[in-house]
Design an enzyme around this catalytic site. Structure first.
Site, PDB file in Angstrom:
ATOM      1  N   GLU A 109       0.881  -0.096  -4.839  1.00 13.71           N
ATOM      2  CA  GLU A 109       0.034   1.067  -5.096  1.00 13.71           C
ATOM      3  C   GLU A 109       0.962   2.268  -5.015  1.00 13.71           C
ATOM      4  O   GLU A 109       1.497   2.572  -3.945  1.00 13.71           O
ATOM      5  CB  GLU A 109      -1.085   1.195  -4.065  1.00 13.71           C
ATOM      6  CG  GLU A 109      -1.971   2.398  -4.333  1.00 13.71           C
ATOM      7  CD  GLU A 109      -2.687   2.919  -3.097  1.00 13.71           C
ATOM      8  OE1 GLU A 109      -3.742   3.558  -3.246  1.00 13.71           O
ATOM      9  OE2 GLU A 109      -2.181   2.711  -1.977  1.00 13.71           O
TER      10      GLU A 109
ATOM     11  N   ASP B  78       0.824  -1.205   0.000  1.00 13.99           N
ATOM     12  CA  ASP B  78       0.000   0.000   0.000  1.00 13.99           C
ATOM     13  C   ASP B  78       0.863   1.262   0.000  1.00 13.99           C
ATOM     14  O   ASP B  78       1.843   1.358   0.756  1.00 13.99           O
ATOM     15  CB  ASP B  78      -0.896  -0.017   1.240  1.00 13.99           C
ATOM     16  CG  ASP B  78      -1.757   1.216   1.369  1.00 13.99           C
ATOM     17  OD1 ASP B  78      -2.674   1.380   0.542  1.00 13.99           O
ATOM     18  OD2 ASP B  78      -1.510   2.029   2.285  1.00 13.99           O
TER      19      ASP B  78
END
Length: 592
Positions: A297, A262
């Site tokens: 991401e 993330d």
């Protein structure tokens, strides 16, 4: 596990270790004079070099609660707890890593180019919200043609409900979802159906409640903060070990097929070898003989993490944003940069990858995104962020006409990038998905107040709605109202949509996937197209895959330079005319 500079395993450093009917406990607590193990009484631990405390005991008392006693008498959970007795504020449980018997030990995964992802939040995937209940729904995904399930973060977070991005105990599966063995059974069941399982991990911050690391290991953190919390000091070797070992733990202990990292742009590291280089290196060195896939991401769109085999692919938010801008006309917040020339941006994204050049993370070199294969990008029309941060948590298909939605879905599933669906999308669930947490007091107020600006960033409010209409993220009803409705999958409409997706994914598997590994650099090419149309060709080895998208208000004549039409069916329809709000895909043999 203590690692040398290239990720070689020496000895486990975080969490309990078992050997010769003995158990070793360790804690890095450089700010403490004395630490005790709380396990059927308090037992002094030996202070070692660099702030480590250690104690070995006879036996392996699996199932026993334990914790660490600090100088001030506070008892804390093991920061590398493998199982919690209740929540982040409770004691850890000594979990038996060998208790579960794997039913599919021969599973070796699947190659990346076969990936079709369904993103799942365990707590809202079923009414029960457990690993066991989720496992019972996997066949639906496999039957449609999904090949991978991606789970939102599982690391133990505060309270019982939440998205998981505020994890505190990075090694402990969230207790409200089930036990570690039940998580293993979920992964095992997926493998039995031919499904990979990926896990979202958050290495850029810890949650705001229940994280006591800063009290006994202040060096774990920097003095700086990012948008979610205090930055992590990856320059400290024990800190690096914590996360390197964590990645290996999920992949080895639970046999996950990959990890999604993330917001990697918030993983700050000034070491000579960036931790985002060291973690993949350790994984590639340690895990061989099966496919393991690493995703990121990376909002700044830097390509440096996607070269040299570090990571397989990036979540390409730009695809979602520009498509959303085109079909909803929303231009506020994150959609503002896509307000002008959105079709030109979409053409570039489909052919090259990113909408802009981006910022690097670990290197000053900035390869062009067109130099990457199409499978280096994960595309989606919806995901947890893009639905849940909207003020009403509404899904895309509830806001646009059915024909446009079908055309966008076909474009997503038949283009050479890796497609991702959000849970419920496989039968067109109408349930809203909201942002929800389980905080009280000041934290609850802060989170509640943050929802309005977040909603503004995700497109603002529909006409007649305001910030007062945003559900309270801390209310249990917000969580319960976000559970998808599996009854919709049994309706005539739900089954018809699932059958339609199945046919699309059959075509992808049979006619496109075999050619994806052969895509060269700069494989995409933009062709001249009318307004509100996207014409792109991709070179995929010995074929050319042709996309023709028409979102204009008139039918478009495509000309004769087309291969065999693979979508839409049947073939006898006029293939050189593309009607309004429709998409066509064609395959041409490059050597004919």
């Amino acid at each position: 596990m203590i690692m040398d500079d290239i990720g070689t395993n020496v000895i486990s450093s975080w969490g309990p270790q078992f050997f010769d009917n003995r158990t070793r406990f360790r804690l890095w607590a450089p700010n403490q004079r004395n630490v005790k193990l709380s396990l059927d009484g308090d037992h002094p631990m030996t202070r070692l070099q660099e702030g480590w405390f250690e104690l070995e005991i006879d036996g392996q008392p699996f199932g026993s609660p334990y914790g660490f006693v600090l100088d001030d008498g506070r008892v804390i959970a093991d920061p590398a707890s493998h199982q919690q007795q209740s929540d982040v504020l409770g004691l850890s449980l000594l979990a038996d890593p060998k208790a579960y018997t794997w039913q599919n030990p021969q599973w070796n995964g699947r190659p990346w180019h076969e990936t079709v992802i369904c993103e799942v939040h365990v707590g809202t995937f079923t009414s029960e919200g457990t690993f066991s209940a989720a496992a019972a729904k996997l066949r639906h995904l496999a039957d449609i043609g999904v090949t991978a399930v991606e789970l939102l973060p599982l690391a133990q977070f505060p309270g019982k409900r939440g998205w998981g991005y505020d994890g505190v105990l990075q090694y402990a599966p969230h207790a409200a979802y089930g036990t570690p063995d039940e998580l293993k059974a979920f992964v095992d069941a997926a493998h039995g159906l031919g499904l990979m399982v990926f896990l979202d991990v958050v290495y850029n911050h810890f949650g705001p409640e229940g994280n006591f690391l800063g009290q006994y290991a202040a060096e774990f953190f920097r003095d700086k903060h990012n948008d979610w919390g205090q930055e992590i000091a990856f320059e400290q070797r024990p800190v690096r070990q914590y996360f390197i070992e964590n990645a290996l733990y999920w992949l080895e202990e639970f046999r996950f097929d990959g990890l999604r990292f993330d917001a990697v742009n918030e993983v700050k590291d000034e070491s000579s070898l960036h931790v985002l280089e060291e973690i993949p290196a350790a994984i590639r060195k340690r895990i061989t003989g099966r496919h393991v896939h690493l995703m990121i991401e990376n909002p700044p769109n830097g390509t440096d993490l996607l070269v040299d085999g570090l990571f397989d692919a990036d979540w390409n938010d730009g695809f979602h944003h520009v498509v959303h801008r085109i079909v909803t006309d929303q231009t506020s917040g994150m959609f503002e940069k896509f307000a002008d020339e959105p079709f030109g941006i979409l053409r570039k994204i489909m052919s090259e990858g990113y909408a802009d050049a981006g910022e690097t993370t670990i290197s000053k070199d900035r390869p062009a995104s067109a130099s990457l294969q199409p499978t280096s990008f994960i595309h989606f029309l919806q995901n947890h962020d893009q639905i849940g941060n909207r003020p009403l948590g509404d899904r895309l298909h509830t806001n646009i006409d059915e024909q446009t939605h079908r055309s966008l879905t076909a474009m997503l599933l038949l283009s050479p990038q890796i497609p991702l669906l959000f849970m419920g999308e496989t039968y067109k669930d109408n349930t809203s998905f909201h942002f929800f947490t389980d905080y009280t007091g000041e934290l609850a107020t802060i989170i509640r107040d943050s929802r309005a600006p977040e909603a503004e960033n995700f497109g603002g409010y529909p006409e007649g709605f305001s910030a007062d209409d945003i559900p309270d993220p801390n209310a249990e009803s917000t969580f319960l109202g976000s559970k998808i409705d599996w009854a919709q999958s049994d309706t005539q409409e739900g089954q018809a949509w699932s059958d339609w997706l199945r046919r699309l994914l059959d075509i992808r598997r049979e006619l496109i996937v075999p050619h994806l590994p052969n895509a060269p650099e700069n494989s995409g090419r933009i062709l001249e197209a009318p307004d509100r149309c996207v014409f792109v060709d991709w070179t995929l080895g010995d074929i050319t895959l042709q996309l023709r998208l028409n979102l204009s208000e008139t039918d478009i004549s495509l000309g004769s330079d087309l291969g065999r039409r693979i979508w839409p069916e049947p073939e006898e329809d006029a293939r050189d005319i593309l009607s309004t709000n429709s998409v066509g895909f064609y395959v041409k043999d490059r050597f004919d």
